[in-house]
Design an enzyme around this catalytic site. Structure first.
Site, PDB file in Angstrom:
ATOM      1  N   TYR B 149       0.856  -1.183   0.000  1.00 29.55           N
ATOM      2  CA  TYR B 149       0.000   0.000   0.000  1.00 29.55           C
ATOM      3  C   TYR B 149       0.897   1.238   0.000  1.00 29.55           C
ATOM      4  O   TYR B 149       1.543   1.545   1.004  1.00 29.55           O
ATOM      5  CB  TYR B 149      -0.907  -0.016   1.230  1.00 29.55           C
ATOM      6  CG  TYR B 149      -1.813   1.177   1.313  1.00 29.55           C
ATOM      7  CD1 TYR B 149      -3.012   1.218   0.580  1.00 29.55           C
ATOM      8  CD2 TYR B 149      -1.494   2.264   2.112  1.00 29.55           C
ATOM      9  CE1 TYR B 149      -3.852   2.316   0.649  1.00 29.55           C
ATOM     10  CE2 TYR B 149      -2.329   3.361   2.183  1.00 29.55           C
ATOM     11  CZ  TYR B 149      -3.501   3.382   1.454  1.00 29.55           C
ATOM     12  OH  TYR B 149      -4.329   4.479   1.511  1.00 29.55           O
ATOM     13  N   GLN B 151       1.412   4.931  -0.021  1.00 28.39           N
ATOM     14  CA  GLN B 151       0.850   6.264   0.208  1.00 28.39           C
ATOM     15  C   GLN B 151       1.944   7.297   0.490  1.00 28.39           C
ATOM     16  O   GLN B 151       2.137   8.230  -0.263  1.00 28.39           O
ATOM     17  CB  GLN B 151      -0.160   6.219   1.351  1.00 28.39           C
ATOM     18  CG  GLN B 151      -0.758   7.598   1.687  1.00 28.39           C
ATOM     19  CD  GLN B 151      -1.925   7.492   2.664  1.00 28.39           C
ATOM     20  OE1 GLN B 151      -2.919   6.810   2.396  1.00 28.39           O
ATOM     21  NE2 GLN B 151      -1.800   8.145   3.803  1.00 28.39           N
ATOM     22  N   THR B 152       2.679   7.109   1.581  1.00 31.49           N
ATOM     23  CA  THR B 152       3.706   8.071   1.994  1.00 31.49           C
ATOM     24  C   THR B 152       4.733   8.317   0.888  1.00 31.49           C
ATOM     25  O   THR B 152       5.100   7.407   0.162  1.00 31.49           O
ATOM     26  CB  THR B 152       4.423   7.533   3.244  1.00 31.49           C
ATOM     27  OG1 THR B 152       3.442   7.313   4.259  1.00 31.49           O
ATOM     28  CG2 THR B 152       5.468   8.496   3.755  1.00 31.49           C
ATOM     29  N   SER B 158       2.432  12.848   6.957  1.00 27.28           N
ATOM     30  CA  SER B 158       1.059  12.925   7.463  1.00 27.28           C
ATOM     31  C   SER B 158       0.111  13.658   6.516  1.00 27.28           C
ATOM     32  O   SER B 158      -1.073  13.366   6.465  1.00 27.28           O
ATOM     33  CB  SER B 158       1.048  13.653   8.811  1.00 27.28           C
ATOM     34  OG  SER B 158       1.877  12.996   9.727  1.00 27.28           O
ATOM     35  N   GLY B 191       6.071  -0.554   3.232  1.00 30.50           N
ATOM     36  CA  GLY B 191       6.399  -1.909   3.668  1.00 30.50           C
ATOM     37  C   GLY B 191       6.107  -2.927   2.575  1.00 30.50           C
ATOM     38  O   GLY B 191       5.118  -2.810   1.850  1.00 30.50           O
ATOM     39  N   ARG B 321      19.408 -10.319  39.852  1.00 27.01           N
ATOM     40  CA  ARG B 321      20.632  -9.535  40.005  1.00 27.01           C
ATOM     41  C   ARG B 321      20.739  -9.001  41.433  1.00 27.01           C
ATOM     42  O   ARG B 321      19.790  -8.451  41.976  1.00 27.01           O
ATOM     43  CB  ARG B 321      20.585  -8.354  39.032  1.00 27.01           C
ATOM     44  CG  ARG B 321      21.839  -7.529  39.053  1.00 27.01           C
ATOM     45  CD  ARG B 321      21.711  -6.324  38.132  1.00 27.01           C
ATOM     46  NE  ARG B 321      22.939  -5.578  38.134  1.00 27.01           N
ATOM     47  CZ  ARG B 321      23.037  -4.288  37.867  1.00 27.01           C
ATOM     48  NH1 ARG B 321      21.969  -3.597  37.542  1.00 27.01           N
ATOM     49  NH2 ARG B 321      24.201  -3.689  37.903  1.00 27.01           N
ATOM     50  N   ARG B 348      10.958   3.026  39.241  1.00 31.00           N
ATOM     51  CA  ARG B 348      11.024   3.037  37.780  1.00 31.00           C
ATOM     52  C   ARG B 348      10.192   1.899  37.184  1.00 31.00           C
ATOM     53  O   ARG B 348       9.505   2.074  36.188  1.00 31.00           O
ATOM     54  CB  ARG B 348      12.494   2.915  37.330  1.00 31.00           C
ATOM     55  CG  ARG B 348      13.265   4.226  37.547  1.00 31.00           C
ATOM     56  CD  ARG B 348      14.693   4.113  37.026  1.00 31.00           C
ATOM     57  NE  ARG B 348      15.588   3.424  37.953  1.00 31.00           N
ATOM     58  CZ  ARG B 348      16.750   2.877  37.618  1.00 31.00           C
ATOM     59  NH1 ARG B 348      17.144   2.907  36.350  1.00 31.00           N
ATOM     60  NH2 ARG B 348      17.513   2.308  38.518  1.00 31.00           N
ATOM     61  N   THR B 453       4.859   7.062  15.331  1.00 31.72           N
ATOM     62  CA  THR B 453       4.731   7.926  14.153  1.00 31.72           C
ATOM     63  C   THR B 453       3.592   7.498  13.240  1.00 31.72           C
ATOM     64  O   THR B 453       2.860   8.329  12.716  1.00 31.72           O
ATOM     65  CB  THR B 453       6.055   7.913  13.354  1.00 31.72           C
ATOM     66  OG1 THR B 453       7.127   8.213  14.246  1.00 31.72           O
ATOM     67  CG2 THR B 453       6.023   8.950  12.249  1.00 31.72           C
ATOM     68  N   GLU B 455       0.067   5.579  11.738  1.00 36.18           N
ATOM     69  CA  GLU B 455      -1.366   5.655  12.099  1.00 36.18           C
ATOM     70  C   GLU B 455      -1.668   6.949  12.846  1.00 36.18           C
ATOM     71  O   GLU B 455      -2.454   6.984  13.784  1.00 36.18           O
ATOM     72  CB  GLU B 455      -1.801   4.443  12.947  1.00 36.18           C
ATOM     73  CG  GLU B 455      -1.411   3.085  12.416  1.00 36.18           C
ATOM     74  CD  GLU B 455      -1.938   2.775  11.031  1.00 36.18           C
ATOM     75  OE1 GLU B 455      -2.738   3.563  10.511  1.00 36.18           O
ATOM     76  OE2 GLU B 455      -1.515   1.756  10.451  1.00 36.18           O
TER      77      GLU B 455
END
Lengths: 697, 697
Positions: B149, B151-152, B158, B191, B321, B348, B453, B455
């Site tokens: 597909y 497009q870009t 975008s 892709g 660890r 964290r 980035t 969708e």
């Protein structure tokens, strides 16, 4: 490699061209780029960069055009070839240490000789006796023996005392037995060990007559000088691929009762008297942390330039890239808007641009302070000891040295985190193309990442900083504090805390710096109360300590940047409009940081909620707008040659799309293969014209 | 490959062993792991995972042991072989879409067929006419033609309206001419295009008699079906290496006046009447954003599991660890402390553990809402249109759909950013070994990054969210708002803003959720005032919009998590102690977020400074302590097989060091080479026993 067909060669990017856009950008600003660059780096350094660059450009082995395409095997092979040639050039041109480092920085990838040229030589030089210099150092300097520095183990990182490798003194034959009792005792992560070194300085627990004297350095031969095969009872190899740093052969190393002679224990500071079998204590152990302070100060200085590479690439590309029209633009305007014009891009990139300068001046300040201190020490003390100690070995020396040490810890943690995370912000600010290897940011980021862990893990370091600040605070409360900046700001806080603070952070720069100092002091006395009065456990306070250390580092950056701008030397070196602009960068860095850490500034009552809101909605936004026209020249002043950046997006001339296309279409070896795309076919490729993957070097 | 000598094989890690430590961890908690896992995924799904895993394990082509060692050429070669085999297995086992996706998820790397199997088939199916289905879709489903597909473009991400590729209608011979007028018109990032596809759905500006009708989809043959060589006047290839995703052949594509027949324009929604040469308008363009909402909802759901992989690996390794002793431990204790016991590690990791569950339940909520809405629409509206529109094509549909759309945008941005950045936090929490490829986090992180980035770029999306919120706020002020959650919280804020808020965020969960809603409403009306009263430019408000969208998404996550825990179905499915624990995770996620975004919660007067301080110093720290004993079982409940994680550090059995050593020493091809280490020698290697780098598949 395939070449583009003629009709493709004839295509141009749609206008305006990147080169035109960057020319316009540069015309918009009157910043004197060359003058600013000379002020930052000196004319000599800039000329040296250019001279060395020309030498490297003439050597085919340093050609970068296939770097991004190579897998690890081919990359390390190229890096070995480059390392060899670099050493030949060093001999040929009789390069100084600075010149050699310039060459490495332009090449911008580690070579397999990296740890030989740094830690191995340094350790031999500083911890060896004259006899050992003759035996090991002279050969190492001539690259007759190649070595590494083997401290970290598979099961032991920061905690040097926990190392498992043993060196047992054999009184009978006056030798040491080096041994790895467990799998976790395997040396691990050791640079230049995996494939290159034939010697290692091994840190091992010294045992004499059953008693452990702690970790000491031993020179151990590990590979045959002729065949380069591992010696008997030595198991050594490369630890495999990593997130980055793949041109370096980080290695593992295990010993099964390997004997080495008495002379192989590096004996400048501690040794064994072979006749009596007695241990001789290290001389003056309190001096040992000079080197680490020096290394950390350099990480701080370097962090500005590390980040500046990403900011340069992203800023240039965001000036070339156009997307969407401005929503409020008049309908007559049809072109797309430069991405750099969007405030959402500015607010990500420009504070990082400010940070590059802030870190540069802070690093410079740190190194000046270090040098001052060294001079003072050298004039009064014994010869400096320079071995690399573990964090637990550190004890307070003189007041100034302890202050310098704590500051270097705090700044190393903040600066390397800022640079690493900032690079990723730059990469994403490039949108989709930031993900391409040709952006040049991804690999640079990945190679830099270990810096947040090595030379003191950034989180671990914050404990040392806090320990020092708590100690200083106790001294201030007792009235027996020495005289340095830390005790001054703590005392000032005590003096004024009942009166309260009313800092004009938006209108007055001294107040802005003072607000950062106030926050540090507030957090210090809070932590002290938790520890000394509430008797909270050390472990329960680690998060507070990390915040405290970060606050301290941010204060130091703001203070150093402010001082650099008010230095009479600065006024002599650059034009007033340059100082005005740097001053805006200072304010952007400080106010943006203040806004991000708003909650601590509130709770310390250093600022009001109203001030934070003003900082965010007015002051920062205005600064972005004022700095925007100068963004391109401000990154130009960092003076990175295109060859060093190796980035399609960051090209000085703005030919972004041409370069992306050239690399993808004409340099990409995968395009010499033709897939067979059908799932049921027996073959993968219909055609394969790739050259042998092994590069010809 | 080299094998370890006998004496190395006999070595064990120093005790206690990782397997013992993890067994102790699991014994500490009474959480019913299997029950929780079934509640999260259903028994059927867990069984399916296992069934498919066993099929894959039996196939040599899916062996992962060389994955981390391969360069891009070898990796994509392996991926092609795997893609072929996967398709054969799909046919053989007659896999459903879910089963096929399960296989892909276990393999955990994109294959070169990825975009054929998804976007190419979907676009043909949804935008093709029955005649086109016969012509293209049937062959594509049988892998007789392979597509992508497109497009870009190189110069256009975008902004779909800015695409440069043209499709010009030729009235004379009833064909289209596909053309790339510039270099920036080159399709880019597509892709499966680089090496695999022989067809492309090309998005191009449709020109009829000189007039531009905007971007439309065309099926264009690009490679010869037999030779797989590019067709005349087509320039196509792979765009080169990337930060990750290197098993996919993202490609470029240029056309020089390539003619295609009339039937090749996908014509379900708009078409050209060939006799009259007239354009036929799309039917019902307002329905087009169903698909994107669906895709984004899936990104939200997936983000929990994406992050959970990193959290699983880091939590297990931090339990194995050990480093340093606890500073306050009695001198009689000599062992080192598990890293997971340090609060700096807990603070964290554990909020990220909470986030994995929060995102999972939020994604589930989103998809339930989407399905509800689809049912409602299907019962009242025309057949659903499912082509992928650009962000500018989106218009408001019904109230609920618009709300769903805005929520999916906000959540996609927050969830994918949380997962991506969280993975990097997990990697660093593993210390030095996190940097090794064998950690399994680095490559997973790098492969996931494009999600922030694609969708909808996460920053761009926040504008759509804010536009919707501003519109809703205007409707609330005018009193003509529809009924949905957003208008409810905005109305409630208006009702109470003069009375003020007094949320008991620490003591009451409903109040905690309400405080998040209050902050969203406050920021919405602030932004509305700036835009409508102060007439600030759209560009100057982008940063505020981004904050607003983030606040909205955080509110949605907190609300969804809270609702899931209070759902009667939850109480039926899991034991009360599981709900108690999930409830702690909810509070940890919410309070930790509140504390990180403190400044907005203050300024909106949703909470007091005192509450924030309490949240930070008491509530969050207490929750960490309470959740800590259950951490290992909570990650176990995600049920990742070791084969899927492919991580030395994250092994279920805790044999971390054995696995690291095995991979480095016995699987590492670089250890079949012997360097020549001397700079002056003519050769690089003294010996090279590497197998041909080309893998044998």
């Amino acid at each position: 490699m395939p070449s583009n067909p003629e009709w493709v060669k004839a295509l141009k990017p749609s206008g305006p061209q990147g080169s035109e856009l960057l020319a316009q950008e540069r015309a918009k600003s009157d910043l004197n780029v060359d003058q600013l660059a000379e002020f930052m780096f000196t004319k000599e350094v800039l000329q040296r960069n250019e001279r060395i660059l020309n030498i490297l450009l003439a050597e085919p082995v340093f050609d970068k055009s296939q770097n991004y395409f190579r897998g690890r095997n081919a990359r390390i092979e190229a890096a070995l070839a480059r390392g060899k040639r670099l050493q030949q050039l060093q001999v040929q041109h009789n390069w100084s240490k600075d010149e050699f480092e310039t060459a490495n920085s332009l090449i911008s990838e580690p070579t397999p000789y990296g740890l030989h040229a740094s830690m191995f030589l340094v350790t031999l030089r500083e911890q060896g006796t004259p006899e050992q210099h003759k035996l090991f150092l002279e050969k190492a300097e001539a690259y007759k023996i190649i070595g590494c520095y083997a401290q970290t183990e598979l099961g032991h990182g920061s905690n040097v005392r926990g190392l498992e490798t043993t060196a047992t003194w054999n009184a009978d034959d006056k030798t040491f037995t080096i041994h790895s009792p467990t799998l976790t005792a395997s040396k691990w992560w050791i640079g230049s060990l995996g494939k290159t070194a034939n010697h290692a300085v091994v840190m091992a627990q010294l045992f004499i007559a059953g008693k452990n004297y702690g970790p000491h350095p031993f020179v151990v031969p590990i590979r045959d000088l002729k065949t380069h095969e591992p010696l008997p009872n030595v198991h050594v190899g490369d630890i495999g691929p990593k997130f980055g740093y793949n041109t370096m052969d980080n290695g593992f190393l295990l010993f099964k009762n390997v004997k080495i002679p008495h002379i192989n224990m590096l004996a400048r500071f501690s040794s064994i008297e072979p006749k009596t079998n007695k241990y001789v204590r290290p001389s003056n152990p309190s001096l040992i942390y000079g080197t680490l302070t020096y290394i950390r100060s350099h990480i701080v200085l370097q962090s500005g330039s590390v980040l500046a590479r990403g900011v340069t690439i992203a800023t240039r590309y965001c000036a070339v890239r156009r997307q969407f029209q401005d929503r409020d633009a008049p309908a007559t305007e049809t072109g797309e808007n430069q991405v750099l014009n969007y405030t959402m891009v500015q607010v990500r990139l420009l504070p990082l641009l400010a940070a590059t300068y802030a870190l540069h001046f802070t690093g410079r300040g740190m190194i000046a302070l270090y040098n001052q201190n060294q001079q003072r020490m050298n004039s009064t003390a014994a010869p400096e000891s320079r071995r690399a100690p573990g964090p637990e070995e550190l004890n307070a020396g003189t007041d100034l040295l302890a202050d310098l040490h704590a500051t270097s810890c705090a700044l190393k943690a903040l600066a390397s985190t800022t640079a690493a995370e900032g690079l990723e912000v730059c990469r994403r600010a490039c949108g989709g193309h930031g993900y391409s290897s040709f952006s040049g940011i991804g690999s640079w980021y990945a190679d830099y990442l270990p810096t947040v862990t090595w030379e003191g893990d950034n989180y671990m370091l914050t404990q040392q900083v806090s320990r020092y600040l708590l100690k200083s605070a106790r001294a201030v409360l007792k009235g027996n504090a020495g005289d340095n900046d830390t005790t001054r700001i703590l005392s000032e806080f005590i003096r004024r805390r009942d009166i309260g603070a009313a800092f004009d952070v938006i209108g007055n720069d001294e107040d802005l710096v003072a607000a950062f100092a106030w926050r540090v002091s507030f957090l210090t006395f809070e932590a002290l109360r938790h520890r000394d009065e509430d008797k909270q456990s050390w472990n329960s306070l680690l998060v507070d300590f990390w915040r405290l250390s970060t606050a301290h580092a941010q204060y130091m950056v703001v203070k150093n940047f402010h001082e650099a701008l008010n230095d009479p030397d600065t006024k002599k070196s650059v034009e007033p409009n340059t100082i005005t602009l740097l001053h805006k960068l200072f304010r952007l860095y400080a106010l943006n940081t203040l806004e991000k850490e708003a909650s601590e500034f509130y709770s310390s009552a250093a600022v009001t909620v109203r001030q934070i809101t003003l900082a965010r909605t007015k002051a920062v936004m205005t600064l972005l707008e004022e700095i925007r026209p100068h963004a391109l020249r401000l990154v130009d002043a960092w003076k990175f040659p295109d060859w060093q950046l190796d980035s399609s997006l960051g090209r000085y001339d703005g030919k972004v799309y041409e370069d992306m296309f050239h690399r993808a279409s004409e340099l990409n070896p995968l395009n010499s293969v033709v897939f067979d795309p059908y799932p049921d076919s027996k073959v993968l490729f219909k055609k394969d014209e790739r050259q042998n993957l092994r590069s010809k070097l």
